[in-house]
Design a protein around this motif. Structure first.
Motif, mmCIF file in Angstrom:
data_model
loop_
_atom_site.group_PDB
_atom_site.id
_atom_site.type_symbol
_atom_site.label_atom_id
_atom_site.label_comp_id
_atom_site.label_asym_id
_atom_site.label_seq_id
_atom_site.Cartn_x
_atom_site.Cartn_y
_atom_site.Cartn_z
ATOM 1 N N VAL A 140 0.865 -1.179 0.000
ATOM 2 C CA VAL A 140 0.000 0.000 0.000
ATOM 3 C C VAL A 140 0.897 1.223 0.000
ATOM 4 C CG1 VAL A 140 -1.767 1.297 1.251
ATOM 5 C CG2 VAL A 140 -1.834 -1.204 1.239
ATOM 6 N N GLY A 141 0.580 2.184 -0.860
ATOM 7 C CA GLY A 141 1.392 3.393 -0.971
ATOM 8 C C GLY A 141 1.011 4.448 0.054
ATOM 9 N N PRO A 142 1.785 5.550 0.128
ATOM 10 C CA PRO A 142 1.517 6.612 1.100
ATOM 11 C C PRO A 142 0.128 7.221 0.932
ATOM 12 C CG PRO A 142 3.695 6.881 0.120
ATOM 13 C CD PRO A 142 3.009 5.802 -0.660
ATOM 14 N N LEU A 143 -0.533 7.460 2.041
ATOM 15 C CA LEU A 143 -1.854 8.076 2.032
ATOM 16 C C LEU A 143 -1.772 9.489 1.476
ATOM 17 C CD1 LEU A 143 -4.609 7.855 4.651
ATOM 18 C CD2 LEU A 143 -3.720 10.138 4.127
ATOM 19 N N GLU A 144 -2.799 9.885 0.757
ATOM 20 C CA GLU A 144 -2.845 11.196 0.109
ATOM 21 C C GLU A 144 -4.079 11.968 0.585
ATOM 22 O OE1 GLU A 144 -3.235 13.099 -4.434
ATOM 23 O OE2 GLU A 144 -3.340 10.927 -4.093
ATOM 24 N N ILE A 145 -3.897 13.241 0.886
ATOM 25 C CA ILE A 145 -5.013 14.151 1.161
ATOM 26 C C ILE A 145 -5.106 15.161 0.019
ATOM 27 C CG2 ILE A 145 -5.866 16.023 2.626
ATOM 28 C CD1 ILE A 145 -4.771 14.557 5.040
ATOM 29 N N ARG A 146 -6.285 15.213 -0.603
ATOM 30 C CA ARG A 146 -6.539 16.194 -1.654
ATOM 31 C C ARG A 146 -7.476 17.257 -1.109
ATOM 32 N NH1 ARG A 146 -7.490 11.961 -6.767
ATOM 33 N NH2 ARG A 146 -5.441 10.933 -6.553
ATOM 34 N N ILE A 147 -7.025 18.484 -1.091
ATOM 35 C CA ILE A 147 -7.826 19.598 -0.610
ATOM 36 C C ILE A 147 -8.731 20.082 -1.745
ATOM 37 C CG2 ILE A 147 -7.791 21.901 0.423
ATOM 38 C CD1 ILE A 147 -6.606 19.689 2.178
ATOM 39 N N VAL A 148 -10.022 20.221 -1.464
ATOM 40 C CA VAL A 148 -10.969 20.655 -2.490
ATOM 41 C C VAL A 148 -11.492 22.052 -2.169
ATOM 42 C CG1 VAL A 148 -11.651 18.306 -3.078
ATOM 43 C CG2 VAL A 148 -12.923 19.541 -1.310
ATOM 44 N N GLU A 149 -12.040 22.697 -3.179
ATOM 45 C CA GLU A 149 -12.571 24.058 -3.039
ATOM 46 C C GLU A 149 -13.774 24.106 -2.092
ATOM 47 O OE1 GLU A 149 -13.623 24.786 -7.046
ATOM 48 O OE2 GLU A 149 -11.578 25.286 -7.693
ATOM 49 N N THR A 150 -14.028 25.290 -1.578
ATOM 50 C CA THR A 150 -15.204 25.506 -0.744
ATOM 51 C C THR A 150 -16.479 25.126 -1.495
ATOM 52 O OG1 THR A 150 -14.070 27.323 0.381
ATOM 53 C CG2 THR A 150 -16.477 27.243 0.574
ATOM 54 N N ARG A 151 -17.383 24.471 -0.795
ATOM 55 C CA ARG A 151 -18.692 24.040 -1.296
ATOM 56 C C ARG A 151 -18.615 22.886 -2.297
ATOM 57 N NH1 ARG A 151 -21.537 30.020 -2.047
ATOM 58 N NH2 ARG A 151 -21.520 30.562 0.177
ATOM 59 N N THR A 152 -17.487 22.238 -2.363
ATOM 60 C CA THR A 152 -17.389 21.065 -3.235
ATOM 61 C C THR A 152 -18.350 19.973 -2.780
ATOM 62 O OG1 THR A 152 -15.098 21.497 -3.868
ATOM 63 C CG2 THR A 152 -15.852 19.220 -4.019
ATOM 64 N N PHE A 153 -18.474 19.781 -1.460
ATOM 65 C CA PHE A 153 -19.347 18.719 -0.968
ATOM 66 C C PHE A 153 -20.827 19.057 -1.132
ATOM 67 C CE2 PHE A 153 -15.439 17.092 0.649
ATOM 68 C CZ PHE A 153 -15.627 15.724 0.763
ATOM 69 N N GLU A 154 -21.128 20.334 -1.239
ATOM 70 C CA GLU A 154 -22.489 20.702 -1.602
ATOM 71 C C GLU A 154 -22.775 20.272 -3.036
ATOM 72 O OE1 GLU A 154 -22.675 24.763 1.133
ATOM 73 O OE2 GLU A 154 -23.513 24.763 -0.892
ATOM 74 N N ALA A 155 -21.799 20.473 -3.905
ATOM 75 C CA ALA A 155 -21.955 20.041 -5.295
ATOM 76 C C ALA A 155 -22.073 18.522 -5.380
ATOM 77 C CB ALA A 155 -20.774 20.531 -6.133
ATOM 78 N N LEU A 156 -21.336 17.818 -4.526
ATOM 79 C CA LEU A 156 -21.433 16.364 -4.489
ATOM 80 C C LEU A 156 -22.837 15.935 -4.060
ATOM 81 C CD1 LEU A 156 -20.073 13.545 -4.596
ATOM 82 C CD2 LEU A 156 -19.453 13.875 -2.191
ATOM 83 N N HIS B 213 -12.293 19.686 -8.506
ATOM 84 C CA HIS B 213 -12.257 20.797 -7.550
ATOM 85 C C HIS B 213 -11.038 20.739 -6.625
ATOM 86 C CE1 HIS B 213 -16.472 20.959 -8.828
ATOM 87 N NE2 HIS B 213 -16.508 22.191 -8.364
ATOM 88 N N VAL B 214 -10.077 19.880 -6.924
ATOM 89 C CA VAL B 214 -8.880 19.763 -6.083
ATOM 90 C C VAL B 214 -7.972 20.969 -6.291
ATOM 91 C CG1 VAL B 214 -6.761 18.435 -5.679
ATOM 92 C CG2 VAL B 214 -8.949 17.246 -5.965
ATOM 93 N N THR B 215 -7.538 21.564 -5.187
ATOM 94 C CA THR B 215 -6.638 22.722 -5.256
ATOM 95 C C THR B 215 -5.206 22.379 -4.843
ATOM 96 O OG1 THR B 215 -7.205 23.378 -2.984
ATOM 97 C CG2 THR B 215 -8.546 24.301 -4.776
ATOM 98 N N ALA B 216 -5.037 21.307 -4.074
ATOM 99 C CA ALA B 216 -3.690 20.914 -3.637
ATOM 100 C C ALA B 216 -3.712 19.466 -3.181
ATOM 101 C CB ALA B 216 -3.207 21.811 -2.496
ATOM 102 N N SER B 217 -2.561 18.831 -3.204
ATOM 103 C CA SER B 217 -2.459 17.426 -2.845
ATOM 104 C C SER B 217 -1.221 17.209 -1.985
ATOM 105 C CB SER B 217 -2.379 16.574 -4.117
ATOM 106 O OG SER B 217 -2.219 15.210 -3.802
ATOM 107 N N PHE B 218 -1.367 16.361 -0.938
ATOM 108 C CA PHE B 218 -0.269 16.117 -0.007
ATOM 109 C C PHE B 218 -0.199 14.628 0.317
ATOM 110 C CE2 PHE B 218 0.190 20.596 0.747
ATOM 111 C CZ PHE B 218 -1.092 21.093 0.558
ATOM 112 N N PHE B 219 1.023 14.109 0.511
ATOM 113 C CA PHE B 219 1.244 12.694 0.811
ATOM 114 C C PHE B 219 1.946 12.535 2.155
ATOM 115 C CE2 PHE B 219 0.789 12.727 -3.757
ATOM 116 C CZ PHE B 219 0.155 11.526 -4.051
#
Length: 593
Positions: A530-546, A578-584
Motif C-alpha cells: 500500500v502506498g503513502p496516504l494522500e489528502i486532496r484539498i478541495v474548493e469551498t462548497r465542493t461537498f455541496e456540489a457532491l 475541484h482539487v486545489t492541492a495534494s499532499f502525501f
C-alpha cells in the motif's frame, strides 16, 4: 477425525464433492453433533449449555457473537491457560486475521486437524480445473506465494497468517509431487522471510521455465500485480543473471541463494535475449502471454474489493487469459470452492463444502445493505439464523460459523448472496465485508476506523483556526501500489495566526495512517503493498456540489449522508475537478506490534 479421510485426488475428489453436497443437511447435522461431542465440556459451551450436548439446546442457548465476545477466552489461552476454555483439542497456533481489534490483528485459534481441512479444499481445485482445461499436467505453475513475519503469543504459541501456517506445514512441504504440484518457485524462495528476495527469486524461476509455465497466479490480485511492477523494475538484472548464470549479489538469503544457484547451473544467453526483447517493448499490454506463451489462465482472488484490479490484469494479459477464483476461505475457516472456475469474475459463485464447519446464515435486507448499516455488536435473535440448506435463492446473508477449534456461532462479517445450488449445497456470490469502506491489499478499513483516524488528525488544524468541513475517500489503484485518498474540504473560521503550510497537511496524512489498524500499517511499512496516504484539498462548497449530484441521481435530500467512500466515477470526477492541492505522507507509519 482422521486427517486421511480428507485426502482426495482426481476423480475421487469429484465424487467426494457430489457425495457431500448430495446430503449436505445430514453432513451438517453430523458436523455439529461432532463439534458438540468434542467441545461440549469446554468452559465456553458449559457457560451457555450447562453440560448439554444437544443440537436443539445449542441453537436455543448459544449466542451469535463477534470477535469482541470471544476475545477474552482467546487472550487467556494466548497467555497460557488451557485450550479447554473453548475446544476439546490442543490449540497449536493462533492465526492472525486481517480483521482488527483495538488496532491489533484478530487471533483465531487453530488445531492440528484444521490443516487437514485446508488441504482438502486445495486438493479439490485441480480436479475441478481439469474438467475445463486439459493438459495442465504437461507443464508448471508459476504461482507467487509469500510468507509474512510471525510472532509468538506470551505462552509461546506461533502467531501467523493462515497462508504462512500452510506454507510452513508438512502438508505443503511434503505435498505429493504429482504434475499439478510442479511449481516454478522452489520452496526455499516461497519460505524466504524477505519479500523482495523472495519475489526476485520466484520471478527468476518463472522466467527460467517460461516455456513450461501453463498456470500463472498468486493468492490475491494485488500480489500478482505487485510482481509485475517488480518485474518492470528488475528485468534487466534478471536477464543478466540468466545470461551469465550468476545470481545477483543482492540475494543473500541462504535458502534462496542455494536453490537459485542450482537452477542457474549454466549461462543461457539465448533465453536472456528472448526475455530482454519482450520486456524492452514500449508497451506491456499482453506481456504475460509473450513471456509465458503456454499459460492458460491467471489464478487469483478478484472478487469483492479485489475486483478493482481486473482491468490491470486484463491489460497485462491482453485480455487473453481467463481470471480464475478457485476457492473461498478465511483465517477462521476454509469454506468452499468454485465449481465453475472459468466463469466471468462478476459471476463467480462458491459452493460451500458442508464438512468444513457448521454453517448458519444471518438474513440481511433485500439488497444486502439493510443490516450492514446496523451496529456490528447488536444482539442477534437466535431464531433469525438459517441453516445451510434452507437459504433462499437471491437472498443476502451474513455468514456465521461454528468450528472444531472453538468458534461458536461466530459472525465472519462476509456478506453473501445465494446464486444457486449444487445438489443440496447452496452457492454464494461474495458481495463485500461488512462495514469495510477502503481496501487495497489485505487491509480492510471500516467507516468507524476511518472516522476515528481523521478525527485525530483534524485536531492538528485547530491552532490555525481551520475546520474540516467534510471528507470522503477512495482506494486509488491507478498505479502500483494502490493508496488511500482522502478528499478534505477545509474552512477557515477566521484568519489564522499563521498560514497553513504543506508540512502541516503532510503531518495530517501520517497522523491518519498512525491511527489506522495494524494490518494497514504493516501493508504500508513492511509489505509495501500500500502506498503513502494522500489528502486532496478541495474548493469551498465542493461537498455541496457532491450532494447535488447524488440527489440528482435519485437520492433523497431527507436521507442524504455524505458517502465515506466514493464508488461513482461521476462523483470522483467531480471531486477531482475541484482539487486545489495534494499532499502525501512523508514517512512510513510505525507498524511493529
Amino acid at each position: 477425525m482422521d486427517g486421511k479421510k480428507l485426502e482426495y485426488k482426481g476423480e475421487e475428489a469429484l465424487k467426494e464433492i457430489e457425495k457431500l453436497t448430495a446430503k449436505a443437511d445430514e453432513v451438517q447435522e453430523d458436523i455439529l453433533k461432532e463439534i458438540l461431542q468434542r467441545n461440549g465440556e469446554t468452559e465456553y459451551l458449559n457457560k451457555h449449555m450447562k453440560g448439554s450436548k444437544a443440537v436443539l439446546e445449542f441453537k436455543h442457548l448459544v449466542p451469535v457473537i463477534t470477535y469482541k465476545y470471544i476475545y477474552p477466552y482467546i487472550h487467556r489461552i494466548a497467555n497460557g491457560e488451557d485450550s479447554s476454555l473453548i475446544t476439546g483439542h490442543p490449540i497449536t497456533e493462533m492465526l492472525c486475521s486481517s480483521g482488527t481489534s483495538g488496532g491489533e490483528p484478530k487471533l483465531m485459534p487453530s488445531i492440528a486437524e484444521d490443516l487437514d481441512r485446508r488441504t482438502f479444499i486445495y486438493n479439490l481445485i485441480m480436479p475441478i480445473m481439469n474438467q475445463y482445461i486439459s493438459g495442465l499436467d504437461e507443464g508448471k505453475a508459476m504461482f507467487l506465494y509469500f510468507i509474512k513475519t510471525e510472532t509468538s503469543t506470551p505462552c509461546g504459541l506461533p502467531a501467523r497468517t493462515v497462508l504462512t501456517s500452510y506454507y510452513k506445514s508438512k502438508h505443503f512441504k511434503c505435498r505429493t509431487r504429482d504434475p499439478f504440484n510442479d511449481f516454478t518457485s522452489p520452496d526455499q524462495a516461497i519460505l524466504c522471510p524477505d519479500s523482495n528476495q523472495s519475489m526476485y527469486c520466484q520471478l527468476l524461476s518463472g522466467l527460467l521455465h517460461r516455456h513450461q509455465v501453463m498456470r500463472l497466479g498468486a493468492v490475491f490480485a494485488t500480489a500478482f500485480l505487485r510482481a509485475i511492477s517488480f518485474l518492470e523494475r528488475k528485468w534487466v538484472q534478471l536477464c543478466s543473471d540468466i545470461r551469465t548464470g550468476q545470481l545477483d549479489l543482492s540475494i543473500t538469503d541462504p535458502g534462496c541463494r542455494s536453490s537459485m544457484l542450482s537452477s542457474l547451473s549454466s549461462p543461457n544467453p539465448n533465453l536472456a535475449n528472448e526475455i530482454e526483447d519482450i520486456c524492452s517493448s514500449p508497451s506491456w499490454n499482453g506481456i504475460l502471454c509473450r513471456l509465458w506463451p503456454r499459460a492458460k489462465y491467471i489464478e487469483a482472488v478478484v472478487t469483492g474489493s479485489m475486483a478493482q484490479y481486473i482491468p490491470a490484469l486484463e491489460y497485462y494479459s491482453g485480455g487473453k487469459l481467463p481470471l480464475v477464483c478457485p476457492m473461498y476461505a478465511s483465517s477462521e475457516c476454509y469454506f468452499g470452492v468454485n465449481l465453475k472456475p472459468m466463469s466471468d469474475p462478476s459471476d463467480v459463485s462458491f459452493t460451500l463444502m458442508p464438512n468444513m464447519a457448521y454453517f448458519e446464515f444471518l438474513p440481511l435486507g433485500e439488497n444486502g445493505t439493510l443490516s450492514m448499516d446496523t451496529d456490528e455488536e447488536e444482539e442477534v435473535d437466535n431464531g433469525m439464523l438459517v441453516d445451510l440448506v434452507n437459504v433462499k435463492l437471491g437472498n443476502y446473508y451474513e455468514l456465521v460459523i461454528t468450528t472444531f477449534s472453538g468458534l461458536n456461532r461466530y459472525r465472519i462479517g462476509d456478506v453473501l448472496q445465494v446464486t444457486g445450488f449444487h445438489n443440496q449445497a447452496p452457492q454464494f456470490r461474495f458481495i463485500c465485508r461488512r462495514n469495510v469502506v477502503l481496501s487495497i491489499d489485505t487491509d480492510k478499513t471500516n467507516e468507524e476506523d476511518l472516522h476515528r483516524s481523521i478525527s485525530t488528525a483534524k485536531r492538528l488544524l485547530e491552532p490555525y483556526n481551520a475546520l474540516l468541513v467534510e471528507y470522503t475517500s477512495y482506494a486509488d489503484t491507478s498505479s502500483m501500489p494502490g493508496h488511500y485518498v482522502l478528499f478534505w474540504e477545509i474552512q477557515m473560521v477566521e484568519p489564522g495566526p499563521i498560514p497553513i503550510e504543506a508540512n502541516l497537511l503532510q503531518e495530517c496524512c501520517i497522523t491518519v495512517e498512525e491511527e489506522l489498524d495494524y494490518i494497514y500499517r504493516r501493508c504500508r511499512s513492511y509489505d509495501k503493498s500500500v502506498g503513502p496516504l494522500e489528502i486532496r484539498i478541495v474548493e469551498t462548497r465542493t461537498f455541496e456540489a457532491l450532494m447535488d449530484l447524488l440527489i440528482s441521481q435519485g437520492g433523497s435530500i431527507n436521507q442524504y449522508k455524505t458517502p465515506r467512500c466514493i464508488n461513482s466515477n461521476a462523483a470522483l470526477n467531480l471531486l477531482n475537478s475541484h482539487v486545489t492541492a495534494s499532499f502525501f505522507s512523508p514517512r512510513d507509519p510505525k507498524w511493529t506490534p
